[in-house]
Design a protein around this motif. Structure first.
Motif, short mmCIF file in Angstrom:
data_model
loop_
_atom_site.label_atom_id
_atom_site.label_comp_id
_atom_site.label_asym_id
_atom_site.label_seq_id
_atom_site.Cartn_x
_atom_site.Cartn_y
_atom_site.Cartn_z
N ASP A 453 0.81 -1.21 0.00
CA ASP A 453 0.00 0.00 0.00
C ASP A 453 0.85 1.26 0.00
O ASP A 453 0.42 2.30 -0.48
CB ASP A 453 -0.93 0.01 1.22
N ASN A 454 2.04 1.18 0.58
CA ASN A 454 2.89 2.37 0.72
C ASN A 454 4.25 2.14 0.07
O ASN A 454 5.23 1.84 0.74
CB ASN A 454 3.06 2.71 2.20
N VAL A 455 4.27 2.24 -1.25
CA VAL A 455 5.52 2.11 -1.99
C VAL A 455 5.82 3.44 -2.66
O VAL A 455 4.95 4.04 -3.29
CB VAL A 455 5.40 0.99 -3.05
N THR A 456 7.05 3.89 -2.51
CA THR A 456 7.42 5.19 -3.10
C THR A 456 7.74 5.04 -4.59
O THR A 456 8.02 3.95 -5.08
CB THR A 456 8.64 5.77 -2.38
N GLU A 458 10.36 6.15 -5.98
CA GLU A 458 11.78 5.78 -6.08
C GLU A 458 11.96 4.26 -5.99
O GLU A 458 12.78 3.68 -6.72
CB GLU A 458 12.59 6.46 -4.97
N GLN A 459 11.20 3.62 -5.10
CA GLN A 459 11.31 2.16 -4.95
C GLN A 459 10.84 1.45 -6.22
O GLN A 459 11.44 0.46 -6.64
CB GLN A 459 10.47 1.69 -3.75
N ILE A 460 9.78 1.94 -6.82
CA ILE A 460 9.26 1.33 -8.05
C ILE A 460 10.27 1.49 -9.18
O ILE A 460 10.54 0.53 -9.93
CB ILE A 460 7.90 1.96 -8.43
N ILE A 461 10.83 2.69 -9.31
CA ILE A 461 11.83 2.93 -10.37
C ILE A 461 13.07 2.08 -10.14
O ILE A 461 13.63 1.50 -11.08
CB ILE A 461 12.18 4.43 -10.42
N GLU A 462 13.49 1.96 -8.88
CA GLU A 462 14.66 1.14 -8.55
C GLU A 462 14.43 -0.32 -8.94
O GLU A 462 15.31 -0.97 -9.52
CB GLU A 462 14.97 1.24 -7.06
N ALA A 463 13.23 -0.83 -8.64
CA ALA A 463 12.89 -2.21 -8.98
C ALA A 463 12.87 -2.41 -10.49
O ALA A 463 13.34 -3.43 -11.01
CB ALA A 463 11.55 -2.59 -8.37
N ALA A 464 12.35 -1.41 -11.22
CA ALA A 464 12.29 -1.50 -12.68
C ALA A 464 13.70 -1.45 -13.28
O ALA A 464 13.99 -2.16 -14.26
CB ALA A 464 11.44 -0.36 -13.23
N LYS A 465 14.57 -0.64 -12.70
CA LYS A 465 15.95 -0.57 -13.18
C LYS A 465 16.69 -1.87 -12.88
O LYS A 465 17.47 -2.36 -13.71
CB LYS A 465 16.67 0.60 -12.52
N PHE A 466 16.44 -2.44 -11.71
CA PHE A 466 17.08 -3.70 -11.34
C PHE A 466 16.78 -4.79 -12.35
O PHE A 466 17.66 -5.58 -12.73
CB PHE A 466 16.59 -4.12 -9.95
N SER A 467 15.53 -4.83 -12.83
CA SER A 467 15.13 -5.88 -13.77
C SER A 467 15.35 -5.46 -15.23
O SER A 467 14.85 -6.13 -16.14
CB SER A 467 13.66 -6.26 -13.56
N ASP A 468 16.06 -4.33 -15.43
CA ASP A 468 16.38 -3.84 -16.77
C ASP A 468 15.11 -3.56 -17.59
O ASP A 468 15.07 -3.79 -18.80
CB ASP A 468 17.28 -4.84 -17.50
N LEU A 469 14.08 -3.06 -16.89
CA LEU A 469 12.80 -2.78 -17.56
C LEU A 469 12.54 -1.29 -17.70
O LEU A 469 11.72 -0.88 -18.52
CB LEU A 469 11.66 -3.44 -16.76
N TYR A 470 13.24 -0.48 -16.91
CA TYR A 470 12.91 0.94 -16.83
C TYR A 470 13.07 1.65 -18.19
O TYR A 470 12.26 2.51 -18.55
CB TYR A 470 13.77 1.63 -15.77
#
Length: 594
Positions: A453-456, A458-470
């Motif tokens: 419910d409380n995801v920033t 920055e956290q979403i972008i970081e996760a997307a970059k980690f998986s090379d999806l951003y």
């Protein structure tokens, strides 16, 4: 004696007993004020019959006096009828609001009970039962049960109340007229019940036909890429026409049967009115204490009784259908969770994994997928599992997530059997990326942040970059707010897998399980993701399951499965130095990429 299926609902009837008692009180009040319009109607007609001749013959002052008395009396009688009608209407509104409202509350509770139970059932339950049937029991079957709790209960109580209130009034006026009023009603019940049974049978056939039609449409549009790529639009249209024509034919046939309902009802009620007018008229002529007002009164009572009596056949059918539906619901509610609770430990996990002589046989198929598997993973270590299709790789992931319990042997995390951990806590500590990716018809943002419910941002972008999806997301017109089609059809296979990986990463789990989740990405992207994985994991334990050597060669330890058993184990270099399955797989894949 077999338990009545609907007795399962007694706990809800007891829970809402005060609502239901209030509803019953309103049913009786509605019928009390409604039925007592009859005597006022009789009094009005009799008064008019007696007063009008005298009023016509009067003249002068006497006529003015009689007109004033006549006007006052008629106004008073009309206001009585109006007042009784309003009171009856108010209590009718309250009875419907309370009883139907209560049925909606119970429907809500029943759906939650079923849904909560579904959530507790193991994966094997969902393999045994198709999704359509599971959905049908929580939607269509619950709706049938609600009809029993709402309309059937209300109309049943209404029928009982109207007989309790109205029949004594009728008997006090004329036993014979009461008898002739009631004689056609049993025939009305039997006729309506028979017609309703036929209607129900045909309705069920139409429902099945509609289900087949809906399934065809769903499958066609879900697999529209396949349909178009194979040029099968004409064939699918032909199938749709056939299913649609079947549905149309059955619907028209049902409409023809439905057309009998109201004419039959009108005929039988008309027959009762004829009896009342004929017998009542003879008594009026013979001066046997029956007036024209009584005839009008009994016609009024007949109309009051007709619908409740007619509804008896409908009520019976609704109860039968509800019983069948509740029995279907009970079948699922009786399913037990085979994953038994242990000590419910919620101690923070470090990540030491140990499989101790683990064997597992799938309960539904009897296939022995794992045979005496033993290995250990230290905190922060990466274990890779490789093998050919059907060797039992994904079973390891399912057992570690405790989607199933082992047939024999034990799995420990930090020296504690996973059976002793709280199940929800255990799974919250695992970032599981399955090979069969499932995405929701929602935004990319919400798919990555699923379950939080409380995801920033920055956290979403970081996760997307980690998986090379951003980078790919930035090219979408709406970016992270891009809406995905059903099951993520908007994305390519590789993008789906990377989004699923981002979803697992954002959970910040202690254990990572990657179950062949990079099979649809190219080698360059795979290397980027694996390198990212090594950087960010730190002391987290990781299990990489794959059929590709490129995905596993950087692991600290590799085990090779064959037919559910460990055939080889060691590092990439160790396994390449000896003849065996791993070396053969590597050389074969190397040859395929050249």
């Amino acid at each position: 004696m077999k338990n009545w299926a609907l007795s399962h609902l007694n706990k809800y009837l007891f829970q809402y007993r005060y609502y239901l008692l209030a509803g019953i009180a309103f049913v009786f009040l509605n019928n009390f004020f409604g039925s007592y319009q009859g005597p006022v109607i009789r009094e009005t007609i009799d008064y008019l019959e007696q007063s009008l001749p005298a009023l016509k013959q009067a003249a002068g002052t006497e006529k003015v006096t009689l007109q004033a008395e006549f006007g006052s009396k008629v106004t008073f009688l009309v206001l009585q009828i109006l007042g009784l009608t309003i009171l009856s209407g108010i209590f009718l509104y309250l009875q419907r609001k309370i009883i139907i409202g209560t049925s909606r509350r119970i429907e809500y509770d029943v759906k939650n009970e079923i849904y909560d139970h579904y959530q507790q059932l193991p994966v094997s339950f969902y393999k045994r039962n198709n999704t359509g049937d599971i959905m049908n029991r929580i939607s269509e079957d619950v709706n049938q049960v609600r009809n029993y709790l709402g309309p059937a209960l209300m109309y049943g109580m209404n029928l009982f109340a109207i007989f309790i209130v109205t029949v004594p009034i009728m008997l006090s006026v004329s036993t014979e007229l009461t008898l002739y009023t009631l004689i056609p009603l049993p025939f009305l019940v039997i006729s309506i019940y028979t017609v309703q049974n036929v209607i129900t049978r045909h309705s069920e056939e139409i429902q099945r036909s509609m289900s087949r039609l809906s399934s065809l449409v769903q499958e066609t549009f879900s697999g529209i890429r396949v349909v178009k790529s194979f040029g099968r639009e004409t064939s699918m249209t032909t199938q749709f026409d056939a299913q649609s024509n079947e549905y149309k034919s059955k619907s028209i046939h049902l409409t023809q049967i439905n057309a009998l309902f109201f004419p039959l009802m009108v005929f039988l009620i008309g027959a009762s009115i004829i009896f009342i007018v004929w017998i009542g008229g003879k008594k009026v002529i013979a001066g046997e204490g029956v007036t024209n007002g009584n005839i009008a009164e009994f016609i009024f009572y007949l109309n009051k009784l007709a619908w409740p009596v007619t509804s008896l056949g409908w009520i019976t059918v609704m109860i039968k259908r509800a019983e069948v539906s509740q029995e279907r619901i009970n079948q699922f509610l009786k399913q037990k969770n085979t994953l038994l609770k242990g000590k419910e430990i919620t101690t923070p996990i470090k990540g030491a994994i140990a499989f101790k002589d683990v064997s597992f046989t799938y309960p539904d198929t009897g296939i022995e997928a794992s045979k005496h598997i033993s290995f250990m993973v230290a905190p922060g270590q990466t274990l890779a599992i490789i093998g050919n299709t059907g060797s039992g790789k994904s079973t390891i992931a399912s057992l570690l997530c405790r989607l199933y319990d082992t047939s024999s042997g034990d799995i420990e995390i930090d020296g504690i059997s996973i059976r002793d951990y709280n199940l929800q806590f255990l799974r919250s500590q695992i970032g599981f990326v399955p090979q069969d990716v499932f995405l929701f018809s929602d935004t990319i943002r919400n798919n990555i942040a699923f379950g939080f419910d409380n995801v920033t941002e920055e956290q979403i972008i970081e996760a997307a970059k980690f998986s090379d999806l951003y980078t790919s997301i930035q090219h979408f017109p709406m970016g992270l707010d891009t809406i995905l089609g059903e099951r993520g059809i908007t994305l390519s296979g590789g993008q789906k897998q990377r989004l699923s990986l981002a979803r697992a990463f954002i959970r910040n789990p202690r254990l990572f399980i990657l179950d062949d989740c990079l099979s649809a990405v190219d080698t360059k992207t795979e290397d980027t993701i694996l390198n990212n994985l090594k950087v960010v994991l730190g002391d987290r334990s990781t299990i990489i399951i794959s059929h590709r050597v490129s995905s596993v060669k950087l692991a600290d330890k590799i085990i090779v499965l064959e037919d559910g058993q460990i055939a080889q184990s060691g590092s990439h270099e160790e396994l390449m130095d000896k003849e065996g399955i791993y070396r053969n797989i590597y050389l074969k894949q190397l040859h395929e990429t050249v």
